[in-house]
Design a protein around this motif. Structure first.
Motif, PDB file in Angstrom:
ATOM      1  N   ILE A  94       0.761  13.922   0.631  1.00 30.70           N
ATOM      2  CA  ILE A  94      -0.628  13.223   0.135  1.00 30.70           C
ATOM      3  C   ILE A  94      -0.587  11.789   0.796  1.00 30.70           C
ATOM      4  O   ILE A  94      -1.772  11.000   0.727  1.00 30.70           O
ATOM      5  CB  ILE A  94      -0.535  13.200  -1.521  1.00 30.70           C
ATOM      6  N   VAL A  95       0.530  11.119   0.727  1.00 31.03           N
ATOM      7  CA  VAL A  95       0.472   9.621   1.266  1.00 31.03           C
ATOM      8  C   VAL A  95       0.149   9.621   2.831  1.00 31.03           C
ATOM      9  O   VAL A  95      -0.385   8.562   2.951  1.00 31.03           O
ATOM     10  CB  VAL A  95       2.115   9.271   1.034  1.00 31.03           C
ATOM     11  N   ARG A  96       0.375  10.410   3.619  1.00 30.84           N
ATOM     12  CA  ARG A  96      -0.004  10.470   5.026  1.00 30.84           C
ATOM     13  C   ARG A  96      -1.583  10.173   4.884  1.00 30.84           C
ATOM     14  O   ARG A  96      -2.042   9.493   5.986  1.00 30.84           O
ATOM     15  CB  ARG A  96       0.432  11.746   5.667  1.00 30.84           C
ATOM     16  N   LYS A  97      -2.371  10.849   4.077  1.00 29.45           N
ATOM     17  CA  LYS A  97      -3.636  10.698   4.202  1.00 29.45           C
ATOM     18  C   LYS A  97      -4.067   8.851   4.003  1.00 29.45           C
ATOM     19  O   LYS A  97      -5.049   8.673   4.518  1.00 29.45           O
ATOM     20  CB  LYS A  97      -4.433  11.498   2.852  1.00 29.45           C
ATOM     21  N   LYS A  98      -3.398   8.318   2.883  1.00 34.52           N
ATOM     22  CA  LYS A  98      -3.450   6.841   2.885  1.00 34.52           C
ATOM     23  C   LYS A  98      -3.359   6.215   3.983  1.00 34.52           C
ATOM     24  O   LYS A  98      -3.892   5.250   4.656  1.00 34.52           O
ATOM     25  CB  LYS A  98      -2.581   6.694   1.678  1.00 34.52           C
TER      26      LYS A  98
ATOM     27  N   ILE B 233       0.792  -1.172   0.129  1.00 31.63           N
ATOM     28  CA  ILE B 233       0.093   0.023  -0.163  1.00 31.63           C
ATOM     29  C   ILE B 233       1.142   1.313  -0.030  1.00 31.63           C
ATOM     30  O   ILE B 233       0.332   2.186  -0.604  1.00 31.63           O
ATOM     31  CB  ILE B 233      -1.050   0.010   1.245  1.00 31.63           C
ATOM     32  N   LEU B 234       2.107   1.123   0.681  1.00 33.85           N
ATOM     33  CA  LEU B 234       3.227   2.366   0.657  1.00 33.85           C
ATOM     34  C   LEU B 234       4.643   1.486   0.440  1.00 33.85           C
ATOM     35  O   LEU B 234       4.506   0.501   0.495  1.00 33.85           O
ATOM     36  CB  LEU B 234       3.095   2.798   2.081  1.00 33.85           C
ATOM     37  N   SER B 235       5.279   2.513  -0.121  1.00 33.38           N
ATOM     38  CA  SER B 235       6.722   1.814  -0.438  1.00 33.38           C
ATOM     39  C   SER B 235       7.690   2.988  -0.250  1.00 33.38           C
ATOM     40  O   SER B 235       7.265   4.164   0.230  1.00 33.38           O
ATOM     41  CB  SER B 235       6.724   1.452  -1.850  1.00 33.38           C
ATOM     42  N   SER B 236       8.980   2.653  -0.322  1.00 29.05           N
ATOM     43  CA  SER B 236      10.017   3.772  -0.082  1.00 29.05           C
ATOM     44  C   SER B 236       9.741   5.003  -1.039  1.00 29.05           C
ATOM     45  O   SER B 236      10.106   6.008  -0.648  1.00 29.05           O
ATOM     46  CB  SER B 236      11.266   2.985  -0.451  1.00 29.05           C
ATOM     47  N   LYS B 237       9.172   4.796  -2.127  1.00 30.79           N
ATOM     48  CA  LYS B 237       8.808   6.030  -2.942  1.00 30.79           C
ATOM     49  C   LYS B 237       7.934   6.945  -2.253  1.00 30.79           C
ATOM     50  O   LYS B 237       7.716   8.111  -2.711  1.00 30.79           O
ATOM     51  CB  LYS B 237       8.417   5.648  -4.385  1.00 30.79           C
ATOM     52  N   ASP B 238       7.239   6.676  -1.159  1.00 29.66           N
ATOM     53  CA  ASP B 238       6.399   7.557  -0.730  1.00 29.66           C
ATOM     54  C   ASP B 238       6.891   8.480   0.581  1.00 29.66           C
ATOM     55  O   ASP B 238       6.170   8.962   1.108  1.00 29.66           O
ATOM     56  CB  ASP B 238       5.247   6.636   0.057  1.00 29.66           C
ATOM     57  N   PHE B 239       8.172   8.271   0.707  1.00 26.35           N
ATOM     58  CA  PHE B 239       8.981   9.054   1.624  1.00 26.35           C
ATOM     59  C   PHE B 239       9.809  10.166   0.851  1.00 26.35           C
ATOM     60  O   PHE B 239      10.206  10.136  -0.433  1.00 26.35           O
ATOM     61  CB  PHE B 239       9.926   8.051   2.375  1.00 26.35           C
ATOM     62  N   GLU B 240      10.042  11.202   1.659  1.00 28.99           N
ATOM     63  CA  GLU B 240      11.091  12.300   1.221  1.00 28.99           C
ATOM     64  C   GLU B 240      11.886  12.704   2.265  1.00 28.99           C
ATOM     65  O   GLU B 240      11.527  12.774   3.435  1.00 28.99           O
ATOM     66  CB  GLU B 240      10.030  13.623   0.802  1.00 28.99           C
TER      67      GLU B 240
ATOM     68  N   GLN C 189      -5.962   3.942   6.396  1.00 26.75           N
ATOM     69  CA  GLN C 189      -5.632   2.742   6.855  1.00 26.75           C
ATOM     70  C   GLN C 189      -5.753   2.493   8.349  1.00 26.75           C
ATOM     71  O   GLN C 189      -6.291   1.582   8.871  1.00 26.75           O
ATOM     72  CB  GLN C 189      -4.083   2.197   6.332  1.00 26.75           C
ATOM     73  N   TYR C 190      -5.311   3.649   9.070  1.00 33.61           N
ATOM     74  CA  TYR C 190      -5.386   3.712  10.590  1.00 33.61           C
ATOM     75  C   TYR C 190      -6.737   3.638  11.040  1.00 33.61           C
ATOM     76  O   TYR C 190      -7.176   2.979  12.042  1.00 33.61           O
ATOM     77  CB  TYR C 190      -4.289   4.976  11.194  1.00 33.61           C
ATOM     78  N   GLU C 191      -7.389   4.432  10.518  1.00 31.19           N
ATOM     79  CA  GLU C 191      -8.885   4.662  10.834  1.00 31.19           C
ATOM     80  C   GLU C 191      -9.635   3.118  10.641  1.00 31.19           C
ATOM     81  O   GLU C 191     -10.372   2.906  11.434  1.00 31.19           O
ATOM     82  CB  GLU C 191      -9.675   5.618  10.124  1.00 31.19           C
TER      83      GLU C 191
END
Length: 87
Positions: A32-36, A14-21, A40-42
């Motif tokens: 934008i990825v934090r929303k994903k 669902i997330l990968s290393s590309k989702d980090f900066e 998932q947390y909710e």
């Protein structure tokens, strides 16, 4: 809960290393990825399951609230607190 959730999110891609900066001295999830992640947390917090203390299925928020009440009562009554455990 957070550890299991995070491992699941990466194992299911669902997330990968590309989702980090990289920002300054840290590495952060892109905005934008934090929303994903929060979505998932909710979902995880609303997931219902049965446990040994309850006859009806409860979600994590309900369990946290119940445990906070139990802990407060043990402090007031000077009793031993038995925490909720996930197996």
């Amino acid at each position: 809960i957070i550890d299991r959730l995070t491992l699941e999110i990466f194992n299911k891609a669902i997330l990968s290393s590309k989702d980090f900066e990289k920002k300054g001295n840290g590495i952060f999830l892109k905005h934008i990825v934090r929303k994903k992640y929060y979505l998932q947390y909710e979902r995880r917090m609303q997931q219902k399951f049965k446990n040994s203390e309850s006859l009806k299925a409860k979600n994590y928020r309900e369990i946290f609230f119940t445990q906070a009440q139990k802990f407060a009562n043990t402090l007031k009554l000077n009793k031993v607190y038995k925490p909720f455990t996930i197996r």
